[in-house]
Scaffold this motif. Sequence first.
Motif, PDB file in Angstrom:
ATOM      1  N   VAL A  61    -112.879 -63.667 -77.408  1.00  0.00           N
ATOM      2  CA  VAL A  61    -113.535 -62.914 -78.475  1.00  0.00           C
ATOM      3  C   VAL A  61    -112.609 -61.754 -78.823  1.00  0.00           C
ATOM      4  N   PRO A  62    -111.616 -61.999 -79.676  1.00  0.00           N
ATOM      5  CA  PRO A  62    -110.642 -60.952 -80.003  1.00  0.00           C
ATOM      6  C   PRO A  62    -111.306 -59.723 -80.622  1.00  0.00           C
ATOM      7  N   SER A  63    -110.706 -58.563 -80.338  1.00  0.00           N
ATOM      8  CA  SER A  63    -111.166 -57.312 -80.939  1.00  0.00           C
ATOM      9  C   SER A  63    -109.936 -56.539 -81.410  1.00  0.00           C
ATOM     10  N   PRO A  64    -110.130 -55.575 -82.291  1.00  0.00           N
ATOM     11  CA  PRO A  64    -108.983 -54.849 -82.848  1.00  0.00           C
ATOM     12  C   PRO A  64    -108.164 -54.088 -81.802  1.00  0.00           C
ATOM     13  N   ARG A  65    -108.810 -53.556 -80.781  1.00  0.00           N
ATOM     14  CA  ARG A  65    -108.106 -52.767 -79.758  1.00  0.00           C
ATOM     15  C   ARG A  65    -108.395 -53.374 -78.393  1.00  0.00           C
ATOM     16  N   GLU A  66    -107.477 -54.199 -77.936  1.00  0.00           N
ATOM     17  CA  GLU A  66    -107.657 -54.877 -76.655  1.00  0.00           C
ATOM     18  C   GLU A  66    -106.824 -54.210 -75.568  1.00  0.00           C
ATOM     19  N   VAL A  67    -107.324 -54.272 -74.354  1.00  0.00           N
ATOM     20  CA  VAL A  67    -106.610 -53.781 -73.186  1.00  0.00           C
ATOM     21  C   VAL A  67    -106.593 -54.879 -72.133  1.00  0.00           C
ATOM     22  N   PHE A  68    -105.688 -54.714 -71.190  1.00  0.00           N
ATOM     23  CA  PHE A  68    -105.614 -55.627 -70.056  1.00  0.00           C
ATOM     24  C   PHE A  68    -106.104 -54.904 -68.819  1.00  0.00           C
ATOM     25  N   VAL A  69    -106.863 -55.608 -68.011  1.00  0.00           N
ATOM     26  CA  VAL A  69    -107.325 -55.098 -66.729  1.00  0.00           C
ATOM     27  C   VAL A  69    -106.676 -55.942 -65.648  1.00  0.00           C
TER      28      VAL A  69
END
Length: 146
Positions: free
Chosen positions: A113-121
Amino acid sequence: MYANDGFHELDREECLRLLGAVPVGRIVHTRGALPAVLPVNFRLDRDGAVVLRTSEASELVRAVDGSIVAFEADEVDAVAQAGWSVVVTGRAAVVRDPGEHARLVLDGPRSWVPSPREVFVRILPELVTGRELTGGRTRYGLDPIP
């Protein structure tokens, strides 16, 4: 691990190999002082870390950044009554290094579910355990449960 319960204990290398073969697992964290379990897609990184990709604004990021979590993935064949389960326990942290973030944009997991501001954990594996069951009840000469 649990002794004499019909399961075979897996070593760390086998656990990581199996984790690398499945796309979905479950992250276990604390939410409001209670355990919470969330299914997520992931990728096993080159150092054996579990990497998730999610929205920067997600509740998950706020809940796990800097916390000790568990991550579980498995594969089960109900017909053959066989399967495995692997649990990784370690500290979760948002990837903040720009170079590492850029590498993971190319090599890391893709968000379903892509979003405009993604981060990696990233979950660094401090403890890796796994169990495998081959043949279930039929392995012990018992009739399968209908």
